[in-house]
Write an enzyme that holds these catalytic residues in place. Structure first.
Site, PDB file in Angstrom:
ATOM      1  N   LEU A 112       0.851  -1.178   0.000  1.00 39.56           N
ATOM      2  CA  LEU A 112       0.000   0.000   0.000  1.00 39.56           C
ATOM      3  C   LEU A 112       0.890   1.232   0.000  1.00 39.56           C
ATOM      4  O   LEU A 112       1.980   1.228   0.581  1.00 39.56           O
ATOM      5  CB  LEU A 112      -0.898   0.029   1.249  1.00 39.56           C
ATOM      6  CG  LEU A 112      -1.958  -1.062   1.396  1.00 39.56           C
ATOM      7  CD1 LEU A 112      -2.701  -0.884   2.715  1.00 39.56           C
ATOM      8  CD2 LEU A 112      -2.923  -1.068   0.231  1.00 39.56           C
ATOM      9  N   ASP A 113       0.410   2.311  -0.621  1.00 35.37           N
ATOM     10  CA  ASP A 113       1.144   3.571  -0.583  1.00 35.37           C
ATOM     11  C   ASP A 113       1.353   4.019   0.856  1.00 35.37           C
ATOM     12  O   ASP A 113       0.550   3.706   1.738  1.00 35.37           O
ATOM     13  CB  ASP A 113       0.373   4.667  -1.324  1.00 35.37           C
ATOM     14  CG  ASP A 113       0.278   4.427  -2.817  1.00 35.37           C
ATOM     15  OD1 ASP A 113       1.064   3.619  -3.343  1.00 35.37           O
ATOM     16  OD2 ASP A 113      -0.596   5.051  -3.444  1.00 35.37           O
ATOM     17  N   ARG A 114       2.389   4.784   1.078  1.00 32.89           N
ATOM     18  CA  ARG A 114       2.693   5.295   2.414  1.00 32.89           C
ATOM     19  C   ARG A 114       1.493   6.014   3.022  1.00 32.89           C
ATOM     20  O   ARG A 114       1.206   5.884   4.216  1.00 32.89           O
ATOM     21  CB  ARG A 114       3.885   6.255   2.330  1.00 32.89           C
ATOM     22  CG  ARG A 114       4.276   6.888   3.658  1.00 32.89           C
ATOM     23  CD  ARG A 114       5.508   7.759   3.490  1.00 32.89           C
ATOM     24  NE  ARG A 114       5.244   8.914   2.637  1.00 32.89           N
ATOM     25  CZ  ARG A 114       4.863  10.107   3.089  1.00 32.89           C
ATOM     26  NH1 ARG A 114       4.694  10.304   4.394  1.00 32.89           N
ATOM     27  NH2 ARG A 114       4.653  11.118   2.261  1.00 32.89           N
ATOM     28  N   ARG A 127      -6.132   6.631  -6.832  1.00 29.81           N
ATOM     29  CA  ARG A 127      -5.971   8.069  -6.634  1.00 29.81           C
ATOM     30  C   ARG A 127      -6.134   8.812  -7.965  1.00 29.81           C
ATOM     31  O   ARG A 127      -6.797   9.852  -8.039  1.00 29.81           O
ATOM     32  CB  ARG A 127      -4.603   8.342  -6.014  1.00 29.81           C
ATOM     33  CG  ARG A 127      -4.445   7.662  -4.664  1.00 29.81           C
ATOM     34  CD  ARG A 127      -3.018   7.574  -4.178  1.00 29.81           C
ATOM     35  NE  ARG A 127      -2.479   8.886  -3.826  1.00 29.81           N
ATOM     36  CZ  ARG A 127      -1.285   9.062  -3.282  1.00 29.81           C
ATOM     37  NH1 ARG A 127      -0.507   8.018  -3.019  1.00 29.81           N
ATOM     38  NH2 ARG A 127      -0.864  10.277  -2.990  1.00 29.81           N
ATOM     39  N   VAL A 143      -1.662   5.539   2.589  1.00 33.76           N
ATOM     40  CA  VAL A 143      -2.885   4.724   2.631  1.00 33.76           C
ATOM     41  C   VAL A 143      -2.825   3.746   3.804  1.00 33.76           C
ATOM     42  O   VAL A 143      -1.793   3.127   4.062  1.00 33.76           O
ATOM     43  CB  VAL A 143      -3.050   3.953   1.308  1.00 33.76           C
ATOM     44  CG1 VAL A 143      -4.289   3.066   1.341  1.00 33.76           C
ATOM     45  CG2 VAL A 143      -3.111   4.931   0.136  1.00 33.76           C
TER      46      VAL A 143
END
Length: 224
Positions: A57-59, A162, A61
């Site tokens: 997961l993105d930082r 996003r 999120v």
């Protein structure tokens, strides 16, 4: 920064698997140029030893992340994700945009995107990025009207959700990289956006192949 290892954070611990509710502001695995950013995998390995991350997961999120505890299960799980056998569900909040409609209960957004140094963007020669989206309705958050979304990515491109929301409706709250603005009433932690990995569904995979992994995991959303 220390990691809270309460039962709410450690969603599942088994012989072959670890399922964790990643906090926003943490990397899933170490990345370039992010020495000061806490890393989930590194913190977990202090207690469980070597782990194999299956996806990321993105930082910014939060939400569910699956780690394998051995190379064999890791190889199997990577095949599930690459074969699109795992159903992933996210919750997101954007500003409510009056007059902009989303036709039908569920829509499917198909794009071609590439990841640049910081942002992802549409490009004719990009990778296929397909997202199913459902607008769940309007939510009054303080004095700010928000749109609550259920998102199901059918592909796993970087920043896919996003980019899709920013293009087709409005940027995710707090996602300044794509034009989003902070909504104080959401009470997001620092370095967080209003995007959360809510559920992982492995039910189409045979029980014997899951090697002790339950069929479904889910966590609570942003609002009570």
């Amino acid at each position: 920064m220390s990691l809270d290892l309460t039962p709410d954070r450690i969603v599942h611990e088994g012989e072959n698997w670890l399922v964790v509710d990643k906090p926003a502001g943490w990397l899933t695995v170490p990345g370039r140029g992010a020495a000061a950013t806490p890393v989930l995998g590194t913190a977990l390995q202090e207690r469980w030893g070597r782990l194999w991350p299956v996806h990321r997961l993105d930082r910014e999120v939060s939400g569910l992340v699956l780690f394998a505890r051995a190379a064999g299960p890791h190889k199997a799980a990577c095949g599930w994700f690459e074969g699109r056998d795992v159903k992933k569900t996210y919750e997101a909040f954007t500003p409510w945009v009056g007059g902009r409609k989303v036709d039908g209960d569920q829509v499917e957004w198909a794009m071609k995107i590439l990841r640049g140094k910081k942002r992802a963007y549409e490009a004719e020669h990009g990778q296929e990025a397909v997202t199913r989206a459902r607008l769940l309705g309007r939510v009054e958050c303080g004095d700010v009207p928000l749109a609550r979304w259920e998102l199901m990515p059918l592909t796993g491109r970087s920043h896919q959700l996003r980019v899709a929301l920013a293009k087709h409706y409005a940027p995710i709250c707090g996602d300044e990289l794509y034009g989003g603005k902070t909504v104080t009433a959401l009470a997001l932690p620092a370095a967080a956006i209003a995007l959360r990995a809510m559920a992982l569904d492995f039910s189409v995979i045979a029980e014997v192949e899951r090697q002790g992994l339950p069929a479904l995991f889910s966590v609570k959303g942003f609002l009570p």
